[in-house]
Scaffold this active site. Structure first.
Site, short mmCIF file in Angstrom:
data_model
loop_
_atom_site.label_atom_id
_atom_site.label_comp_id
_atom_site.label_asym_id
_atom_site.label_seq_id
_atom_site.Cartn_x
_atom_site.Cartn_y
_atom_site.Cartn_z
N PRO A 88 0.83 -1.22 0.00
CA PRO A 88 0.00 0.00 0.00
C PRO A 88 0.86 1.26 0.00
O PRO A 88 0.35 2.34 -0.26
CB PRO A 88 -0.81 -0.10 1.29
N GLU A 115 2.45 -8.12 8.40
CA GLU A 115 2.64 -6.66 8.46
C GLU A 115 3.54 -6.15 7.35
O GLU A 115 3.67 -4.94 7.17
CB GLU A 115 3.21 -6.25 9.82
N ARG A 153 -3.13 -7.98 -21.13
CA ARG A 153 -4.03 -7.63 -22.23
C ARG A 153 -3.48 -6.52 -23.11
O ARG A 153 -4.02 -6.27 -24.20
CB ARG A 153 -5.44 -7.32 -21.72
N ASP A 168 -10.22 0.84 -25.51
CA ASP A 168 -10.48 0.81 -24.08
C ASP A 168 -10.81 2.14 -23.47
O ASP A 168 -10.38 3.18 -23.96
CB ASP A 168 -9.25 0.32 -23.34
N1 4GX Z 1 -1.71 -2.78 -3.22
N2 4GX Z 1 -1.26 -5.24 0.75
C1 4GX Z 1 0.95 -6.30 1.03
C2 4GX Z 1 1.82 -6.74 3.26
C3 4GX Z 1 2.87 -5.68 3.10
C4 4GX Z 1 2.84 -4.47 3.81
C5 4GX Z 1 3.85 -3.56 3.62
C6 4GX Z 1 4.82 -5.02 2.03
C7 4GX Z 1 4.84 -3.84 2.73
C8 4GX Z 1 -1.65 -3.87 -1.32
C9 4GX Z 1 -2.27 -2.83 -2.03
C10 4GX Z 1 -1.95 -4.27 0.06
C11 4GX Z 1 -1.53 -5.42 2.17
C12 4GX Z 1 -0.32 -6.17 0.19
C13 4GX Z 1 -0.26 -5.52 2.97
N3 4GX Z 1 3.86 -5.95 2.21
N4 4GX Z 1 -0.73 -4.39 -2.12
N5 4GX Z 1 0.64 -6.54 2.43
N6 4GX Z 1 -3.25 -2.03 -1.61
O1 4GX Z 1 -2.86 -3.69 0.63
O2 4GX Z 1 -0.76 -3.73 -3.28
#
Ligand code: 4GX
Length: 267
Positions: A88, A115, A153, A168
């Site tokens: 995120p 986490e 795609r 698109d």
């Molecule tokens: N877009 N998540 C990853 C664990 C995490 C946390 C911090 C690395 C660093 C998300 C999103 C997402 C939740 C995937 C936490 N990994 N990934 N995860 N939104 O929410 O890509």
């Protein structure tokens, strides 16, 4: 294009690449996907991939050594690939980024759970952090699928002429026009007459106008960044005149019914 996904849940992926357009792209060798279990790179009888955070607190962190080893192996298997961490905290993925990624030789996706991953892995072994949006998932796997789907795609030859990527949403900065199929009347609503006319010029003009108005009504922020073509500005001005006329007529009606000297006497 090679996609390598590093995850502790590799079983999530075959159902994704065994369906629809993604499956066709695999069969045509346009993409070569694989999901690798990070646990294979975790030593010991229990292949532990996570540990408690330094400094305390709840939740677990993905250990750096298995992840780094998995990334090195993926790099050897997919030379020239970029390594991205789903998080995120990453840059938010959009269609422009999808077009850029579609030109790469390969992508290695690091999918974290818990986490997150030890910060030192991010620092040394990650080329980019990507997010699919401002919300929190339980892991990076679905985010990686979203990116693989949107990128695949766009690879030349993956979509047939019929549903090609040029038509698109976003390729021209607008949402797509409305679509209709049989029957001509459904729930009392008729298909717009022009679409039944067979007049290709008028149909194309209707679609362009419909796409523009839909974008203005549903996602006006998309128009902020985008210069309007002359004919598009003309369409919006005509809509503005029509709307102003409706407002004026309504307020004139209200005045004549309710205004001074009206028959209703203001009742
Ligand atoms: N877009 N998540 C990853 C664990 C995490 C946390 C911090 C690395 C660093 C998300 C999103 C997402 C939740 C995937 C936490 N990994 N990934 N995860 N939104 O929410 O890509």
């Amino acid at each position: 294009m090679q996609f390598v996904v590093l995850t502790i849940f590799p079983e999530m992926f075959p159902p994704f690449w065994e369906h629809g357009i993604i499956r066709r792209a695999v069969e045509a060798r346009k993409i070569v996907p694989s999901a690798v279990n990070i646990r294979e790179y975790a030593p010991g009888r229990h292949h532990v991939t996570d540990d408690r955070p330094y400094g305390g607190g709840c939740g677990m962190v993905m250990k750096p050594e298995p992840l780094a080893a998995a990334i090195q192996a993926a790099r050897r298997a997919a030379p020239g690939a970029k390594t991205v961490l789903m998080s995120p905290q990453g840059r938010v993925f959009d269609q422009t980024m999808a077009r850029e990624l579609a030109r790469l030789d390969g992508l290695i996706f690091v999918c974290g759970r818990y986490e997150g991953v030890d910060e030192r892995v991010c620092h040394d072994d990650i080329d980019a952090e990507l997010s699919i949006g401002d919300f929190v998932l339980t892991g990076g796997e679905l985010a990686a699928m979203v990116i693989i789907d949107a990128v695949t795609r766009l690879i030349p030859g993956v979509l047939g002429g019929e549903d090609s990527a040029e038509k698109d949403s976003f390729e021209n900065g607008l949402l797509e026009h409305a679509h209709f199929t049989r029957p001509e009347t459904f729930h009392g609503m008729r298909v717009p007459e022009v679409l039944l006319s067979g007049h290709h010029g008028r149909i194309e003009a209707w679609r362009r106008e419909n796409a523009l108005i839909r974008t203005f009504l549903k996602r006006p922020e998309l128009l902020k960044e985008r210069p309007l073509a002359d004919d598009e500005a003309a369409v919006l001005k005509r809509w503005r005149r029509d709307i102003e006329r409706i407002i004026q007529t309504q307020s004139a009606d209200a005045q004549s019914l309710d205004g001074p000297g009206s028959l209703s006497g203001g009742q």
